[in-house]
Enzyme design. Structure first.
Site, mmCIF file in Angstrom:
data_model
loop_
_atom_site.group_PDB
_atom_site.id
_atom_site.type_symbol
_atom_site.label_atom_id
_atom_site.label_comp_id
_atom_site.label_asym_id
_atom_site.label_seq_id
_atom_site.Cartn_x
_atom_site.Cartn_y
_atom_site.Cartn_z
ATOM 1 N N HIS A 18 0.883 -1.174 0.000
ATOM 2 C CA HIS A 18 0.000 0.000 0.000
ATOM 3 C C HIS A 18 0.918 1.221 0.000
ATOM 4 O O HIS A 18 1.533 1.537 1.021
ATOM 5 C CB HIS A 18 -0.888 -0.059 1.246
ATOM 6 C CG HIS A 18 -2.094 0.810 1.161
ATOM 7 N ND1 HIS A 18 -3.118 0.585 0.261
ATOM 8 C CD2 HIS A 18 -2.469 1.904 1.872
ATOM 9 C CE1 HIS A 18 -4.060 1.499 0.420
ATOM 10 N NE2 HIS A 18 -3.687 2.314 1.389
ATOM 11 N N LYS A 163 -10.365 6.244 -3.930
ATOM 12 C CA LYS A 163 -9.418 7.296 -3.535
ATOM 13 C C LYS A 163 -8.044 6.832 -3.992
ATOM 14 O O LYS A 163 -7.696 5.657 -3.802
ATOM 15 C CB LYS A 163 -9.510 7.472 -2.015
ATOM 16 C CG LYS A 163 -8.348 8.176 -1.348
ATOM 17 C CD LYS A 163 -8.724 8.561 0.088
ATOM 18 C CE LYS A 163 -7.558 8.387 1.040
ATOM 19 N NZ LYS A 163 -7.854 8.866 2.401
ATOM 20 N N LYS A 165 -3.869 7.322 -3.874
ATOM 21 C CA LYS A 165 -2.806 7.896 -3.072
ATOM 22 C C LYS A 165 -1.735 8.447 -4.007
ATOM 23 O O LYS A 165 -1.155 7.686 -4.806
ATOM 24 C CB LYS A 165 -2.197 6.832 -2.162
ATOM 25 C CG LYS A 165 -3.178 6.179 -1.215
ATOM 26 C CD LYS A 165 -3.758 7.130 -0.206
ATOM 27 C CE LYS A 165 -2.944 7.208 1.038
ATOM 28 N NZ LYS A 165 -3.622 8.039 2.077
ATOM 29 N N ASP A 194 -5.586 11.622 -2.478
ATOM 30 C CA ASP A 194 -4.990 11.998 -1.192
ATOM 31 C C ASP A 194 -3.504 12.254 -1.435
ATOM 32 O O ASP A 194 -2.757 11.342 -1.797
ATOM 33 C CB ASP A 194 -5.177 10.854 -0.183
ATOM 34 C CG ASP A 194 -4.754 11.263 1.222
ATOM 35 O OD1 ASP A 194 -4.241 12.394 1.384
ATOM 36 O OD2 ASP A 194 -4.937 10.454 2.152
ATOM 37 N N LYS A 269 -11.240 11.290 11.879
ATOM 38 C CA LYS A 269 -10.612 10.035 12.292
ATOM 39 C C LYS A 269 -10.688 9.987 13.807
ATOM 40 O O LYS A 269 -10.279 10.949 14.473
ATOM 41 C CB LYS A 269 -9.153 9.986 11.842
ATOM 42 C CG LYS A 269 -9.016 9.857 10.333
ATOM 43 C CD LYS A 269 -7.575 9.747 9.926
ATOM 44 C CE LYS A 269 -7.484 9.469 8.433
ATOM 45 N NZ LYS A 269 -6.114 9.543 7.932
HETATM 46 C C1 MUC Z 1 -4.815 8.755 4.974
HETATM 47 O O1 MUC Z 1 -4.019 9.663 4.911
HETATM 48 O O2 MUC Z 1 -5.939 9.000 4.615
HETATM 49 C C2 MUC Z 1 -6.421 6.161 4.874
HETATM 50 C C3 MUC Z 1 -6.670 5.391 3.812
HETATM 51 C C4 MUC Z 1 -5.438 5.073 3.227
HETATM 52 O O3 MUC Z 1 -5.229 4.389 2.264
HETATM 53 O O4 MUC Z 1 -4.468 5.672 3.922
HETATM 54 C C5 MUC Z 1 -5.004 6.228 5.089
HETATM 55 C C6 MUC Z 1 -4.383 7.453 5.563
HETATM 56 MG MG MG Z 2 -5.456 11.093 4.170
#
Ligand code: MUC
Ligand code: MG
Length: 369
Positions: A18, A163, A165, A194, A269
């Protein structure tokens, strides 16, 4: 009143690497707290974080040490107090340590709700929904693999919002990666990104403009945690939703960000907020300020995930859904009955407390000795 307070570090490999701007995870270290009372109740909490100290300011090891050295003796000395007085006393005696505080509070609420024979959400004000929508995070680091993974999730009817990254490659490369996925999945599929605070403000202006033009729906934490001014300018400048994640660490910061127009969406969170009650308070501040809500995760296992779901079920508007997919990223199940994911949503249990039963043999095999 408290017989034992135990912290367990449980190592579980992920189903694939991940990749995030802050760390690449191949294994998740679940931080589980177990509180047993003299009169026979057991409560569970979770203080899991991401990438050791790569994401937040508490590590699995620091949580374990601090709970054993400070929280447990304090809690044992507070046996005459009710739940609210216990939480107040912990706050007065211990600074910081939001993740540890959240885990302890979760276990105490689990016990309290079991005593009252109610699902945990009912003692947080009451649930308004019996399930919460759950998106999937694409983070393999490879565009083609991400597209194939997303298509599989859509086919399985497990997730239809994604989402991505980004933030570890140059802005142009990240934008090309995101827009290729957006194009492959089509207009009906919501794509969010993100950045995990990786961009300067100038990079953010360039990146956000291109992503907004390409049909992306939301930008999460584009700039540094402390750079609330940049977050404010970006929120005012763009039509696309700008979401605060790492910058949002509890009710006080929620108030500051709301006052300064520092985000159009909050990623709530529970661990970052310092507890389930504080997560609800962040939700209230967002509601009063007209800020939309999203249910975030620290990639917790089932304990933290269902605790978060109890909180998010009390929000009267959850405009951007949740990302409570943590247990689905792990290769091992630690519940006797797995959490129920169906029709793109996570279903909330109806039995008392958190409403889960842990598989103690499994945990024993996986825990760090
Ligand atoms: C984040 O920064 O959001 C939440 C889902 C993911 O993949 O990473 C986390 C942290
Ligand atoms: Mg995040």
């Amino acid at each position: 009143m408290y017989k034992s307070i135990e912290t367990l570090l449980v190592e579980i490999p992920t189903i694939r690497p991940h990749k995030m701007a802050v760390a690449t995870m191949q294994t998740q270290t679940l931080v589980l707290i177990k509180i047993v009372t003299e009169d026979g109740f057991t409560g569970w909490g979770e203080a899991t974080t991401i990438g050791g100290l790569g994401y937040g300011d508490e590590s699995p090891e620091s949580v374990k040490t601090n709970i054993e050295t400070y929280f447990a003796p304090l809690l044992k000395s507070l046996s005459g107090l009710n739940f609210a007085q216990t939480i107040q006393s912990i706050k007065r005696n211990i600074n910081g340590n939001r993740f540890a505080k959240c885990a302890i509070q979760t276990a105490l609420l689990d016990i309290q709700a079991q005593r009252l024979n109610l699902p945990l959400s009912e003692i947080l004000g009451g649930r308004l929904r019996d399930s919460v929508p759950v998106l999937w995070v694409l983070a393999s680091g490879n565009t083609e693999k991400d597209i194939a993974e997303a298509k599989k999730m859509i086919e399985l009817k497990r997730h239809n919002v994604f989402k991505l990254k980004i933030g570890s490659r140059p802005v142009e490369e990240d934008v090309a990666h995101v827009l290729a996925i957006k194009q492959a999945l089509g207009a009906d599929i919501s794509i969010r990104v993100d950045v995990n605070r990786a961009w300067s403000e100038l990079e953010a202006v360039k990146g956000i403009q291109a992503l907004q033009d390409g049909g992306v729906d939301l930008i999460e934490q584009p700039c540094a945690i402390e750079n609330l001014d940049a977050m404010q300018r970006l929120t005012r400048r763009f039509d696309i939703a700008i979401m605060a994640d790492e910058s949002l660490n509890g009710p006080h910061s929620a108030y500051q960000i709301a006052r300064n127009n520092g985000a159009s969406v909050f990623a709530v969170k529970v661990a970052q907020s310092g507890g389930l009650i504080e997560g609800c308070e962040v939700g209230k501040i967002a509601k009063l300020a007209g800020i939309d809500l999203y249910g975030g995760t620290m990639l917790e296992g089932p304990v933290g995930t269902i605790a978060s779901a109890h909180v998010f079920s009390t929000f009267d508007h959850l405009a951007y859904g949740t990302e409570l997919f943590g247990p689905l990223l792990l290769t091992e199940e630690i519940l006797k009955t797995p959490l129920q994911y169906q029709n793109y949503e996570l279903v909330l249990p109806t039995v008392s407390g958190l409403g889960i039963e842990l598989d103690l043999n499994k945990i024993d095999n996986l825990r760090r000795q």
